[in-house]
Design a protein around this motif. Sequence first.
Motif, PDB file in Angstrom:
ATOM      1  N   TYR A 146     -13.906   8.566  -5.965  1.00 23.30           N
ATOM      2  CA  TYR A 146     -14.171   7.905  -4.689  1.00 23.30           C
ATOM      3  C   TYR A 146     -15.601   7.372  -4.707  1.00 23.30           C
ATOM      4  O   TYR A 146     -16.437   7.809  -5.508  1.00 23.30           O
ATOM      5  CB  TYR A 146     -13.990   8.882  -3.526  1.00 23.30           C
ATOM      6  CG  TYR A 146     -12.569   9.402  -3.387  1.00 23.30           C
ATOM      7  CD1 TYR A 146     -11.629   8.712  -2.632  1.00 23.30           C
ATOM      8  CD2 TYR A 146     -12.172  10.573  -4.029  1.00 23.30           C
ATOM      9  CE1 TYR A 146     -10.331   9.180  -2.517  1.00 23.30           C
ATOM     10  CE2 TYR A 146     -10.863  11.049  -3.921  1.00 23.30           C
ATOM     11  CZ  TYR A 146      -9.951  10.340  -3.164  1.00 23.30           C
ATOM     12  OH  TYR A 146      -8.663  10.797  -3.049  1.00 23.30           O
ATOM     13  N   GLN A 157     -14.201   3.459  -0.973  1.00 25.10           N
ATOM     14  CA  GLN A 157     -12.922   4.100  -1.261  1.00 25.10           C
ATOM     15  C   GLN A 157     -13.168   5.594  -1.037  1.00 25.10           C
ATOM     16  O   GLN A 157     -13.709   6.285  -1.896  1.00 25.10           O
ATOM     17  CB  GLN A 157     -12.468   3.817  -2.693  1.00 25.10           C
ATOM     18  CG  GLN A 157     -11.023   4.183  -2.962  1.00 25.10           C
ATOM     19  CD  GLN A 157     -10.513   3.573  -4.268  1.00 25.10           C
ATOM     20  OE1 GLN A 157     -11.293   3.159  -5.137  1.00 25.10           O
ATOM     21  NE2 GLN A 157      -9.211   3.497  -4.423  1.00 25.10           N
ATOM     22  N   ASN A 216     -10.556   7.779   4.367  1.00 22.30           N
ATOM     23  CA  ASN A 216      -9.622   6.665   4.521  1.00 22.30           C
ATOM     24  C   ASN A 216      -8.482   6.723   3.506  1.00 22.30           C
ATOM     25  O   ASN A 216      -7.911   5.683   3.136  1.00 22.30           O
ATOM     26  CB  ASN A 216     -10.375   5.334   4.411  1.00 22.30           C
ATOM     27  CG  ASN A 216     -11.303   5.116   5.587  1.00 22.30           C
ATOM     28  OD1 ASN A 216     -10.939   5.368   6.730  1.00 22.30           O
ATOM     29  ND2 ASN A 216     -12.521   4.679   5.307  1.00 22.30           N
ATOM     30  N   ASP A 217      -8.165   7.941   3.036  1.00 20.26           N
ATOM     31  CA  ASP A 217      -7.020   8.165   2.150  1.00 20.26           C
ATOM     32  C   ASP A 217      -7.066   7.315   0.887  1.00 20.26           C
ATOM     33  O   ASP A 217      -6.029   6.890   0.359  1.00 20.26           O
ATOM     34  CB  ASP A 217      -5.704   7.906   2.900  1.00 20.26           C
ATOM     35  CG  ASP A 217      -5.517   8.848   4.075  1.00 20.26           C
ATOM     36  OD1 ASP A 217      -5.875  10.040   3.938  1.00 20.26           O
ATOM     37  OD2 ASP A 217      -5.027   8.393   5.128  1.00 20.26           O
ATOM     38  N   GLU A 253      -8.053   4.285   0.488  1.00 23.00           N
ATOM     39  CA  GLU A 253      -7.846   2.841   0.667  1.00 23.00           C
ATOM     40  C   GLU A 253      -9.144   2.093   0.369  1.00 23.00           C
ATOM     41  O   GLU A 253     -10.215   2.469   0.856  1.00 23.00           O
ATOM     42  CB  GLU A 253      -7.393   2.550   2.092  1.00 23.00           C
ATOM     43  CG  GLU A 253      -7.137   1.071   2.359  1.00 23.00           C
ATOM     44  CD  GLU A 253      -6.729   0.794   3.794  1.00 23.00           C
ATOM     45  OE1 GLU A 253      -6.620  -0.398   4.153  1.00 23.00           O
ATOM     46  OE2 GLU A 253      -6.526   1.768   4.559  1.00 23.00           O
ATOM     47  N   LEU A 254      -9.059   1.029  -0.414  1.00 23.11           N
ATOM     48  CA  LEU A 254     -10.216   0.201  -0.721  1.00 23.11           C
ATOM     49  C   LEU A 254     -10.534  -0.660   0.496  1.00 23.11           C
ATOM     50  O   LEU A 254      -9.690  -1.409   0.973  1.00 23.11           O
ATOM     51  CB  LEU A 254      -9.943  -0.681  -1.937  1.00 23.11           C
ATOM     52  CG  LEU A 254     -11.126  -1.534  -2.426  1.00 23.11           C
ATOM     53  CD1 LEU A 254     -12.257  -0.641  -2.936  1.00 23.11           C
ATOM     54  CD2 LEU A 254     -10.666  -2.493  -3.525  1.00 23.11           C
ATOM     55  N   MET A 255     -11.779  -0.554   0.994  1.00 27.05           N
ATOM     56  CA  MET A 255     -12.162  -1.266   2.214  1.00 27.05           C
ATOM     57  C   MET A 255     -13.488  -1.970   1.997  1.00 27.05           C
ATOM     58  O   MET A 255     -14.354  -1.485   1.264  1.00 27.05           O
ATOM     59  CB  MET A 255     -12.265  -0.294   3.391  1.00 27.05           C
ATOM     60  CG  MET A 255     -11.002   0.536   3.625  1.00 27.05           C
ATOM     61  SD  MET A 255     -11.160   1.688   5.030  1.00 27.05           S
ATOM     62  CE  MET A 255     -11.131   0.508   6.394  1.00 27.05           C
TER      63      MET A 255
END
Length: 320
Positions: free
Chosen positions: A287, A305, A309-310, A312-314
């Motif tokens: 992460y 990541q 946010n589990d 998820e790429l943000m």
Amino acid sequence: MAFSKPIAIAALTVVSFPTFALAHEDHCSAVAASVAEAGFDGEVDVTCTDSHAILTSDTYPDHDMMTGIAGTNEQVPVPAQYGAPVILTPVLSGVPLTRDAALGVAINGVPIYDYTGGGEMSQADLSHHQAQHDTLITKQLDVCGGHAGRGDDYHYHAEPVCMIEAMANAGDAAIIGWAFDGFPIYGDANPDGSVIADGTLDVCNGQADDTFGYRYHTSPDAPYIVQCLMGEVPDFDALPRVRPLSVATGGGAAPGRPPSGGVEDLVFTQNDDGSRSMDYTYGGNAYFIRYAPADTNGCYVFTTQTVTNDGELMTGEFCR
């Protein structure tokens, strides 16, 4: 529970101290000298008004950060302009005050909090160690005594050991910070180098002082640093807080949550171009939180990541 108002601790024994207050000008000079003699006057600007010395900085220290953290809240240090107000005519009240934000400032401009991580300090708990909320015990702090808070703001919860190592005047007689009530903060020993006997420090980690009337100390054991203020603070509710990051298009950034059981191999990398990266593993997966300065001053482009946010790429732009 977090508090936004002063808390009077009626159940605690109140100790009377002699008053040796410096004159306004001398107190202003003492604050400025503590910064300059340590070599931080290039990073921290000290200006004095009729009532306060204001230490202005970006709260971003020039030392290693985040190394050694396992109990991360998935936040990273981001510069934040901050003016820390230190009262120039301190008056002891003997009635401890606490809050869910900074209680003082180190001489390198980094805010100083109590040892709890999320404003858990309460009226009853000042005289009882809260191990479950202790940022040192729960491995939320780096090797320098600090971490990034909910606003992605770096601050100390324990002795700022890396700052002290970098001080040009490091030693027992050197002031390492100032509480917002105007009294100085010293290290683990008395300014003359003598050992502080067990039971000498009060509930706020302070004792009488011949020059200032009162002084605070760090300590090897909890509460480690200032955990409440023993002086009067007329504008206690109005003490400043570091402005958190917000989405460039409006709205606040959701804070991270400490992953259960902690993370492994956390590394915070600082690059010459202003970009930063915090990388770590959790449950065998990688992460990260990365950011770089945006075109708009005070704004940063994030790529994340996270466990929060589990995975998820943000991406997004966030500003102070």
